[in-house]
Design an enzyme around this catalytic site. Sequence first.
Site, PDB file in Angstrom:
ATOM      1  N   GLY A 680       0.667  -1.120   0.366  1.00 27.27           N
ATOM      2  CA  GLY A 680      -0.064   0.492  -0.250  1.00 27.27           C
ATOM      3  C   GLY A 680       1.104   0.581   0.058  1.00 27.27           C
ATOM      4  O   GLY A 680       0.228   2.606  -0.363  1.00 27.27           O
ATOM      5  N   ASP A 816      -3.573  -0.320  11.690  1.00 33.78           N
ATOM      6  CA  ASP A 816      -3.639  -1.281  10.680  1.00 33.78           C
ATOM      7  C   ASP A 816      -3.312  -2.350  10.899  1.00 33.78           C
ATOM      8  O   ASP A 816      -2.813  -3.189   9.700  1.00 33.78           O
ATOM      9  CB  ASP A 816      -3.366  -0.687   9.337  1.00 33.78           C
TER      10      ASP A 816
END
Length: 991
Positions: A680, A816
């Site tokens: 990401g 996360d």
Amino acid sequence: MALSSTAVSPFCKFLSPLLFLLCFLSPAQSDDLRTLLALKSSLHNPNTNVFDTWTAATSICGFTGVTCAAADNTSVAELELSSSNLNGPLPLDSICQLDSLEKLSLGHNSFTGTVPKDLSNCTKLRYLDLGNNFFTGEFPDFSALSQLQHLYLNQSGFSGQFPWNSLANTTSLVALSLGDNAFDPTPFPPEIVRLTNLRWLYLTNTSIVGRIPDEIGGLTQLINLEFSDNYLTGEIPASIGNLRNLWQLEMYNNNLTGKIPAGLGNLTLLENFDASRNHLEGDLSATRYLTNLVTLQLFQNELSGFVPPEFGGFTKLVNLSLYENQLSGHLPENLGSVSGFDFIDVSENYLTGPIPPNMCKKGVMRGLLMLQNNFTGGIPASYANCTTLLRFRVSKNSLSGEIPAGIWGLPNVNIIDIEDNQFEGRLTADIGKAKSLGQLLVSNNRLSGELPEEISQATSLVAISLSDNQFSGEIPEGVGGLKLLSSLQMQNNNLSGSIPRSISLCNSLSDLNIARNSLSGEIPSSLGSLPTLNALNISDNQLSGRIPGTLSSLKLSLLDLSNNSLTGGIPLSLSVDAYDGSFDGNPELCSETVNGFKRCRRESGMSKDVRTLLTCVAVGSLILLVSFGSYLHLKNREKEDGDRSLKEENWDVKSFHVLTFSEDDILDSIKPENLVGKGGSGNVYKVSLANGRDVAVKHIWTAGPDEGKHQRSSTPMLGKRGGGGGRGRSKELEAEVQTLSSIRHLNVVKLYCSITSEDSSLLVYEYMCNGSLWDRLHTSEKVELDWETRYEIAVGSARGLEYLHHGCERPVLHRDVKSSNILLDEFFKPRIADFGLAKVVQSGLGKDSTRVIAGTHGYIAPEYAYTYKVDEKSDVYSFGVVLMELVSGKRPMEPEFGDNKDIVDWIGSKLKTKESVFSIVDPKIPDVCKDDAIKLLRIAILCTAKLPNSRPTMRSVVQMLEEAKPCKLLGIFISKDDGSPKTIEVLEKKP
């Protein structure tokens, strides 16, 4: 005490030369001056000029922060150095040499280390403030400070056993502030109730256990009384009604029971009362007399009955939080009309009747939260003019009618939540004025009409939920302008037309659901370019054409293309068990590998389309042949230029461990053949070093796509979460480096160094050869994990998070946590990785507030959407989801869970019988280990509790996991019993 140099000259100039010489040779500095100058040299004060005036040529009375005794100008009475950016150890022994010192104020600095055990030299102190620092160890006995009137040690870092018995000698105390320190648990100290002169008592978060003594009512001088965040039990003593001077009373987050005592009504001067997060019951009748209330917070209790009608006449009340109780009846009609509310939250009760119309009469209201009650009627038109509103939430009621148009366009609102009501009408063009709107939640109503194109002007939108309404027309093309959009839910409407290709411009989109509409046309191939898309559901429409092969590039936890009119072959890369059922209801699809579909066959004849295609190919071949050579030449030239540009950059190397490689070793290896992944936040390369070891290198461009001067480098650029741009990448890079550079833990990925230039950055990590836990559990190439390995992964990951939350100087929030961010080494030992979203909790702040929802769909804690508050318990929730993955083998989002359901919901629905509970466990786990798996499942359920306060800390999670250590399976043997196979499983007993 010797005369100061400023006093010597005028005194000596009238004496004989001999006496003048003797005076000149006498000590020129007073004892206090020498003490202060020594103090200056021992204290560290970066970026402040507080000590500029502290020189031998200056009178000590002119020193910044120094007040001299009234009797002379040579002795120090007060030393005020709070909030002066001082750090390092505190030389309290030296300071106590100031014989006349009565006030010592050193709060809000960064002092460290321990405090001397002997304070007997500070006996004249009346005022001592060491609060808001970073001391360690226990605070010493201070019985000698018998004249002390003010003692402030709050949030100072002290721990261990506090010397409560010292309070017996400090009966003159007026202010005692000890809160927010990790003291050892102790019953309510009896010495406290003997301090009858106290006016200010702050004991929040000091590990006090047991009941509040009745004698507390004897402290009648108290103005402020706070003992929140402790372990107090029993009822609030009736004697509390004797404290008639109280201005503030706070006792939230304990285990108090019983009713609010009737005597509380005597506290007519009380302005702030907070007893939330307890187990209080009964009604609110005692609070109806508190006419000076400014804030009343009693949320998360078991209170019942009506909200007193007197609240409507309170002239100061601006903050009312009563959510999660059992209150019923109507709210007072004139509530807030006199005082002008700032905030009201009465959610999750049984309240009925209309919404009071004038709570924003003064035009200062910021929050209106009334969700999950039984309110009826419409939204009063007055709130359409409440431009100060930040949060408007009335979901899960029985409200009806049309939404006043101005509500949609409130300029400062960041959440509009009207879900699960009976509203009608349209979403108007006013939505374009809502420049601060982050979440638009209107699902499950009767809204209709076309969606306004102006929705694209609400550029702060992160989440849009329009599902289960009657919207019609096309999806606005301008939706692609919503660069921050993370979730788009539009299922169960009457939308038509095609899927806008502009959706592919929503670079932050992680969840797209437009199922059960009347959409037609082809699936845009550009959907495959969405860098963060995690869930895609476009089922039950009228979509046609082929499935774009570009979807193969997505890493989806949910894909559903069922019940459309799709044709052609199912891409091989999507023909995996993970997407079983995702293509059903498309009879014209074919596949060579997916069961239930016809086989794809080559046509024997040549259709007109094929002939046309071949003609085009033939015509184009010549062009391709001519251009191919040029392409190779340019590609090689580009690669050479890119490699050369990397080597020619001015690189800054910051190492965090002893390095066995050089900068050039890394730069030489950043090339396509070493690329092993695209995450990401950057491309990841495997670099093999000369010593035989491997490292992983994440390459991040810190300049945006249009900013970097080496855009043609051989290393592809990769967009960031949140939409890409250089600023976003720089922030994530800084977050990851700042977090990992100082961390040393077996279960946190090791960052060896960072290598940065103006436009590009390289982060060099230890290489994890077994990939991520997600890969091992869910991908088609997954490796079977036995139960013992799964358990060890759970414990190791938990220990890594425990260290982040409790072992660092300040807690680190990962934000996360998910199975793809848990990496596995060659022995399947886990490491927590990817700290691009991490936050370090700042001193004095327990939570971080953010308008951007950080994390990944399926792992995000529910409080994100409710309060935007992030703390350690949000990480705990995400870890609970990981535990559920380990136990069940399921992904966080599966089609079988149902619409808008995740693994937490699914498991919650399976807890009715023993059989259904055991059905949760992954079938690949042997039956003999399933009892152990259920133990981990119990921990996972605790971690995913709806209320953050109900979840355990990671320290407790580790302890529970260690106690759940499974039996070790030594072997499985097959024997014959009457000719039929029989399994015998041999276990090793726990130590």
